[in-house]
Design a protein around this motif. Structure first.
Motif, short mmCIF file in Angstrom:
data_model
loop_
_atom_site.label_atom_id
_atom_site.label_comp_id
_atom_site.label_asym_id
_atom_site.label_seq_id
_atom_site.Cartn_x
_atom_site.Cartn_y
_atom_site.Cartn_z
N ALA A 184 -3.57 -5.50 2.39
CA ALA A 184 -4.06 -6.75 1.82
C ALA A 184 -4.00 -7.82 2.91
O ALA A 184 -3.02 -7.89 3.65
CB ALA A 184 -3.23 -7.17 0.62
N THR A 185 -5.06 -8.60 2.99
CA THR A 185 -5.09 -9.73 3.92
C THR A 185 -5.20 -10.99 3.08
O THR A 185 -6.06 -11.09 2.19
CB THR A 185 -6.29 -9.62 4.88
N VAL A 186 -4.31 -11.92 3.35
CA VAL A 186 -4.25 -13.17 2.58
C VAL A 186 -4.37 -14.34 3.55
O VAL A 186 -3.67 -14.38 4.57
CB VAL A 186 -2.92 -13.28 1.80
N VAL A 187 -5.26 -15.27 3.24
CA VAL A 187 -5.35 -16.54 3.96
C VAL A 187 -4.95 -17.60 2.94
O VAL A 187 -5.57 -17.72 1.89
CB VAL A 187 -6.77 -16.81 4.49
N VAL B 268 -7.80 -13.53 -0.93
CA VAL B 268 -7.25 -12.18 -0.79
C VAL B 268 -8.41 -11.21 -0.62
O VAL B 268 -9.41 -11.29 -1.34
CB VAL B 268 -6.45 -11.76 -2.04
N THR B 269 -8.25 -10.28 0.31
CA THR B 269 -9.17 -9.16 0.44
C THR B 269 -8.32 -7.94 0.74
O THR B 269 -7.21 -8.06 1.28
CB THR B 269 -10.25 -9.41 1.51
N THR B 270 -8.80 -6.77 0.36
CA THR B 270 -8.01 -5.56 0.57
C THR B 270 -8.86 -4.47 1.21
O THR B 270 -10.09 -4.49 1.13
CB THR B 270 -7.44 -5.01 -0.75
N ALA B 271 -8.16 -3.52 1.80
CA ALA B 271 -8.79 -2.32 2.36
C ALA B 271 -7.88 -1.14 2.05
O ALA B 271 -6.65 -1.26 2.11
CB ALA B 271 -8.98 -2.46 3.87
N VAL C 53 -0.52 -7.36 5.02
CA VAL C 53 0.64 -6.58 4.58
C VAL C 53 0.16 -5.29 3.91
O VAL C 53 -0.90 -5.26 3.30
CB VAL C 53 1.52 -7.42 3.63
N ARG C 54 0.97 -4.23 4.03
CA ARG C 54 0.67 -2.96 3.37
C ARG C 54 1.06 -3.03 1.90
O ARG C 54 2.07 -3.65 1.55
CB ARG C 54 1.45 -1.81 4.00
N THR C 55 0.29 -2.37 1.06
CA THR C 55 0.65 -2.23 -0.34
C THR C 55 1.44 -0.93 -0.50
O THR C 55 1.45 -0.08 0.40
CB THR C 55 -0.60 -2.18 -1.24
N LYS D 6 4.96 -2.35 -12.06
CA LYS D 6 5.62 -2.79 -10.83
C LYS D 6 4.55 -3.19 -9.82
O LYS D 6 3.55 -2.48 -9.66
CB LYS D 6 6.47 -1.64 -10.28
N PRO D 7 4.73 -4.32 -9.13
CA PRO D 7 3.72 -4.75 -8.15
C PRO D 7 3.52 -3.73 -7.03
O PRO D 7 4.48 -3.13 -6.56
CB PRO D 7 4.30 -6.05 -7.59
N ILE D 8 2.26 -3.56 -6.65
CA ILE D 8 1.95 -2.74 -5.47
C ILE D 8 1.98 -3.62 -4.22
O ILE D 8 1.94 -3.12 -3.11
CB ILE D 8 0.59 -2.03 -5.60
N LEU D 9 2.09 -4.92 -4.44
CA LEU D 9 2.18 -5.89 -3.34
C LEU D 9 3.00 -7.08 -3.83
O LEU D 9 2.78 -7.58 -4.93
CB LEU D 9 0.78 -6.38 -2.95
N MET D 10 3.96 -7.49 -3.01
CA MET D 10 4.73 -8.72 -3.28
C MET D 10 4.84 -9.42 -1.93
O MET D 10 5.34 -8.84 -0.97
CB MET D 10 6.10 -8.41 -3.83
N LEU D 11 4.36 -10.64 -1.86
CA LEU D 11 4.28 -11.35 -0.58
C LEU D 11 4.82 -12.76 -0.72
O LEU D 11 4.34 -13.53 -1.57
CB LEU D 11 2.83 -11.39 -0.12
N ARG D 12 5.81 -13.08 0.10
CA ARG D 12 6.29 -14.47 0.20
C ARG D 12 5.31 -15.18 1.13
O ARG D 12 5.04 -14.71 2.23
CB ARG D 12 7.70 -14.49 0.78
N LEU D 13 4.78 -16.30 0.68
CA LEU D 13 3.75 -16.99 1.44
C LEU D 13 4.36 -17.87 2.53
O LEU D 13 5.41 -18.50 2.32
CB LEU D 13 2.90 -17.84 0.51
#
Length: 149
Positions: free
Chosen positions: A59-62, A72-75, A51-53, A140-147
């Protein structure tokens, strides 16, 4: 003179032993972390989400609900000014729990970070916080992800 040389050898041996013990401890911790990451990656229920921040990075989440963990890893995240860190959160029913500090980006990437303690219904968020992290998000979060669980 011989006693002084013998004392120097004893001191050197003690210092070497302490350094070796500390190195072994760090190695043992790194091996345990690598095993935990491998378990998440190999889990039958593992799911990958990218997902984009809001800052433009990715951000890549497994996530593995069975292991109650995620990686979590980011680019592309911008380097932060001194005294700031990226902090990971588990958020459920509006309540945030700190999940750890992401490694500082190097060349625009963060190394994989393992977070444990995931609960059913958690979302994952990343915020920019003061060095050392906080007990509750202050930005404010730069990333919010529903798993995907």
């Amino acid at each position: 003179l011989a006693a002084l040389a013998a004392a120097a050898r004893v001191i050197a041996a003690v210092l070497l032993g302490v350094a070796q013990s500390a190195t072994q401890h760090r190695l043992t911790q790194a091996e345990a972390q690598n095993r935990a990451m491998a378990a998440v990656l190999a889990a039958p229920d593992a799911r990958l989400v990218a997902v984009r921040t809001t800052t433009g990075g990715m951000a890549t989440v497994v996530v593995s609900p069975a292991h109650r963990s995620l990686i979590v890893t980011t680019a592309g995240l911008p380097a932060l000014a001194g005294g700031k860190v990226y902090e990971l959160w588990f958020i459920n029913s509006g309540a945030a729990r700190p999940a750890g500090l992401l490694p500082a980006p190097s060349g625009g990437h963060t190394s994989p970070f393992l977070a444990s303690g995931l609960a059913r219904g958690d979302k994952v968020a990343v915020t920019v916080e003061p060095a050392g992290g906080t007990k509750q998000p202050t930005t404010k979060p730069i990333l919010m992800l529903r798993l995907p669980v």
